[in-house]
Design a protein around this motif. Structure first.
Motif, PDB file in Angstrom:
ATOM      1  N   GLY B 181       6.869   7.099   1.858  1.00 46.62           N
ATOM      2  CA  GLY B 181       6.232   5.806   2.015  1.00 46.62           C
ATOM      3  C   GLY B 181       6.672   5.119   3.287  1.00 46.62           C
ATOM      4  N   GLU B 206       2.542   1.917   2.389  1.00 44.23           N
ATOM      5  CA  GLU B 206       1.821   3.161   2.101  1.00 44.23           C
ATOM      6  C   GLU B 206       2.552   3.956   1.037  1.00 44.23           C
ATOM      7  OE1 GLU B 206       1.769   5.314   5.702  1.00 44.23           O
ATOM      8  OE2 GLU B 206       0.000   4.305   6.498  1.00 44.23           O
ATOM      9  N   GLY B 207       1.805   4.610   0.183  1.00 43.45           N
ATOM     10  CA  GLY B 207       2.386   5.535  -0.796  1.00 43.45           C
ATOM     11  C   GLY B 207       3.443   4.892  -1.665  1.00 43.45           C
ATOM     12  N   LYS B 208       4.588   5.575  -1.759  1.00 44.24           N
ATOM     13  CA  LYS B 208       5.615   5.117  -2.683  1.00 44.24           C
ATOM     14  C   LYS B 208       6.252   3.802  -2.272  1.00 44.24           C
ATOM     15  CE  LYS B 208       6.833   9.564  -4.623  1.00 44.24           C
ATOM     16  NZ  LYS B 208       7.801  10.677  -4.630  1.00 44.24           N
ATOM     17  N   ARG B 211       5.678   0.680  -4.524  1.00 42.87           N
ATOM     18  CA  ARG B 211       6.131   0.588  -5.924  1.00 42.87           C
ATOM     19  C   ARG B 211       6.498  -0.829  -6.345  1.00 42.87           C
ATOM     20  NH1 ARG B 211      10.393   5.173  -5.284  1.00 42.87           N
ATOM     21  NH2 ARG B 211      10.472   3.910  -3.427  1.00 42.87           N
ATOM     22  N   GLU B 214       3.506  -2.707  -7.404  1.00 41.38           N
ATOM     23  CA  GLU B 214       3.078  -2.240  -8.732  1.00 41.38           C
ATOM     24  C   GLU B 214       3.934  -2.849  -9.823  1.00 41.38           C
ATOM     25  OE1 GLU B 214       2.801   2.129  -9.314  1.00 41.38           O
ATOM     26  OE2 GLU B 214       1.716   2.016  -7.408  1.00 41.38           O
ATOM     27  N   LYS B 262      -2.946  -4.109  -4.856  1.00 41.90           N
ATOM     28  CA  LYS B 262      -3.197  -2.758  -4.358  1.00 41.90           C
ATOM     29  C   LYS B 262      -4.581  -2.742  -3.730  1.00 41.90           C
ATOM     30  CE  LYS B 262      -1.211   0.554  -5.522  1.00 41.90           C
ATOM     31  NZ  LYS B 262      -0.383   1.480  -6.280  1.00 41.90           N
ATOM     32  N   ARG B 264      -5.778   0.032  -2.187  1.00 41.98           N
ATOM     33  CA  ARG B 264      -6.210   1.337  -2.692  1.00 41.98           C
ATOM     34  C   ARG B 264      -5.046   1.861  -3.517  1.00 41.98           C
ATOM     35  NH1 ARG B 264      -7.489   3.028   2.890  1.00 41.98           N
ATOM     36  NH2 ARG B 264      -5.524   4.135   2.732  1.00 41.98           N
ATOM     37  N   ASP B 265      -5.240   3.013  -4.130  1.00 41.52           N
ATOM     38  CA  ASP B 265      -4.162   3.596  -4.916  1.00 41.52           C
ATOM     39  C   ASP B 265      -2.895   3.797  -4.093  1.00 41.52           C
ATOM     40  OD1 ASP B 265      -5.183   3.629  -7.348  1.00 41.52           O
ATOM     41  OD2 ASP B 265      -5.559   5.806  -7.478  1.00 41.52           O
ATOM     42  N   ASP B 266      -3.087   4.192  -2.822  1.00 38.78           N
ATOM     43  CA  ASP B 266      -1.930   4.528  -2.000  1.00 38.78           C
ATOM     44  C   ASP B 266      -1.625   3.459  -0.963  1.00 38.78           C
ATOM     45  OD1 ASP B 266      -4.197   4.834  -0.555  1.00 38.78           O
ATOM     46  OD2 ASP B 266      -3.577   6.670   0.474  1.00 38.78           O
ATOM     47  N   LEU B 267      -2.164   2.253  -1.160  1.00 41.56           N
ATOM     48  CA  LEU B 267      -1.961   1.198  -0.166  1.00 41.56           C
ATOM     49  C   LEU B 267      -1.785  -0.146  -0.878  1.00 41.56           C
ATOM     50  CD1 LEU B 267      -1.991   1.420   2.956  1.00 41.56           C
ATOM     51  CD2 LEU B 267      -4.267   0.422   2.897  1.00 41.56           C
TER      52      LEU B 267
END
Lengths: 164, 301
Positions: B181, B206-208, B211, B214, B262, B264-267
């Motif tokens: 990430g 980005e990515g992890k 978290r 989330e 979020k 996107r899922d990864d952003l």
């Protein structure tokens, strides 16, 4: 941090910061000014994690951070060779063992940092061997051997007959 | 005498006069704030207001003397001067200002300009006292020239509150211990905004690296809002990362109003408002402005 946490941290500081500062000075051989910086840095970590560790033996956690930081500082800066331990002029000027104490402190400073830390925790903080091992993150056997070697080195280097 | 007994005595004598200064708590907390700030934005989000509410006002005396360490903060002083406000001065300017009133400056951190000092402005201290200076680290411009600054880290800001411009500061960092990430951040302020301050800061994970966003979307103590189909959290975040309802203060310092979602899922994206700006706007307007900015954010083309 809640107000409750803040208050508990303040109490912890009031109870423990002097002792931690003294430990840091003995382990890294730094001046009080440098040791304060080191202890502040370590206590910032304690403060950061206080909500998690405040109820679970913060003493041991703080001591571990301070001692490890002091060992690193001593290694990194080779303070031992640079710092002279100034004794406040007004203290115990007439004490007969003054030379002996100076000589002992000089010998202590010549030891490797981790060995010195073992002796400080064992004989100044009066921790048990297992508590010393926990504070340094090493095994019980290491504490025993480092303490024995450290004492033996000091004994050897001291003037004959002064200590056994 | 046994060597361990002699050693114990020698060590005790060596540190008998050492006392932790009464200012330790304040110093630790100040250090903590610097750590948090460095970690979050590598030096951008310095807010003088956050420092005004902090620990006890103390006299800065030279360390090393046990008398000074134990002295009450109300120590009687014979020749007193008032500590000037050195905020935003360069080191040379601050040193000159201190010399002019008979004080001495000691730089503790940073390069660019003063963001905090000890003792605080207005404190009465004896002449020749040392004033500790905390300076802002040089601000990295990792992402280069971003033009109007609205497109970075894979997103574009469709809306910025009137009067705010790109601060020309940006940073990028990757997840701790290579857990993956990458995060990007930049900030916006009024054109006359002083270096080191911000009005709005945006972070893209980005990515992890996302978290945290989330986790905050799922936790109690935040307000969940709908951004046209996307769920976002709105919260006040304390300097230590504590999360509370909008408008509430976490810990002792003013908190940072934050919205996160979020894209996107990864952003994941977080938009933060400086406590200074939030104070001027009021709770309702803060939430409205954050939501408006968040709603205008879309993936960069």
């Amino acid at each position: 941090m809640t107000e409750e946490h803040e208050a508990a941290f303040d109490q912890f500081l009031a109870a423990r910061s002097t002792s931690l500062l003294r430990t840091a000075i003995l382990v890294c051989g730094a001046s009080q000014h440098d040791a304060e910086d080191l202890v502040q840095h370590a206590l910032e970590k304690v403060y950061r994690h206080w909500p998690r560790i405040g109820h679970d033996n913060p003493d041991a956690y703080a001591r571990r951070i301070v001692v490890n930081a002091a060992i690193s500082a001593a290694r990194r800066r080779k303070i031992i060779q640079e710092i002279t331990f100034a004794r406040p002029p007004e203290t115990e000027a007439a004490a007969p063992d003054l030379d002996l104490r100076d000589a002992l402190m000089a010998e202590l400073r010549r030891l490797p940092a981790r060995m010195r830390a073992v002796l400080v925790l064992r004989y100044w903080e009066d921790l048990s061997e297992s508590a010393t091992a926990a504070a340094l993150g090493c095994s019980l056997g290491t504490v025993k051997s480092q303490a024995a070697r450290g004492l033996a080195r000091i004994r050897e280097n001291m003037k004959e007959g002064a200590l056994v | 005498m046994k060597v361990e007994e002699g050693l114990a005595e020698a060590m005790a004598a060596r540190v008998a006069d050492v006392q932790a200064p009464s200012t330790m708590g304040g110093s630790v907390r100040r250090r903590h704030r610097r750590h948090v700030i460095r970690f979050r934005v590598a030096g951008a989000a310095l807010v003088t207001a956050a420092l005004a509410a902090g620990g006890p006002v103390v006299l800065s005396m030279s360390s090393g003397s046990s008398d000074a360490a134990q002295a009450p903060t109300t120590a009687k002083i014979v020749t007193e001067v008032t500590v000037p406000d050195l905020t935003d001065m360069t080191l040379a300017e601050a040193q000159a200002a201190l010399r002019a009133v008979g004080l001495v400056g000691e730089k503790l951190t940073g390069h660019e300009h003063v963001f905090d000092q000890e003792p605080k402005p207005g404190t009465e201290v004896s002449t020749s006292s040392t004033v500790k200076l905390y300076l802002v680290e040089e601000r990295p411009q990792t992402l280069g020239d971003l033009g109007d600054g609205r497109t970075f880290g894979g997103i574009t800001l469709g809306y910025l509150p009137e009067g705010l411009v790109w601060s020309k500061w940006s940073n990028k960092w990757s997840g701790k211990k290579a857990r993956g990430g990458t995060s990007y951040t930049t900030s916006y302020d009024t054109p006359d905004g002083r270096p080191g301050r911000y009005g709005i800061q945006v972070m893209v994970h980005e990515g992890k690296a996302g978290r945290q966003v989330e986790a905050r979307l799922k936790r109690d103590g935040v307000e969940l809002v709908d951004l046209g189909g996307r769920q976002a959290y709105v919260a006040n975040v304390g300097e230590g990362g504590e999360v509370g309802k909008p408008g509430t203060q976490q810990g002792r310092e003013p908190s940072t109003p934050t919205i996160g979602f979020k894209l996107r899922d990864d952003l994941a994206v977080e938009v933060m408002m400086s406590p200074d700006r939030a104070e001027k706007l009021g709770v309702e307007a803060v939430s409205t402005e954050l939501q408006k900015i968040a709603q205008g954010i879309r993936p960069a083309e």
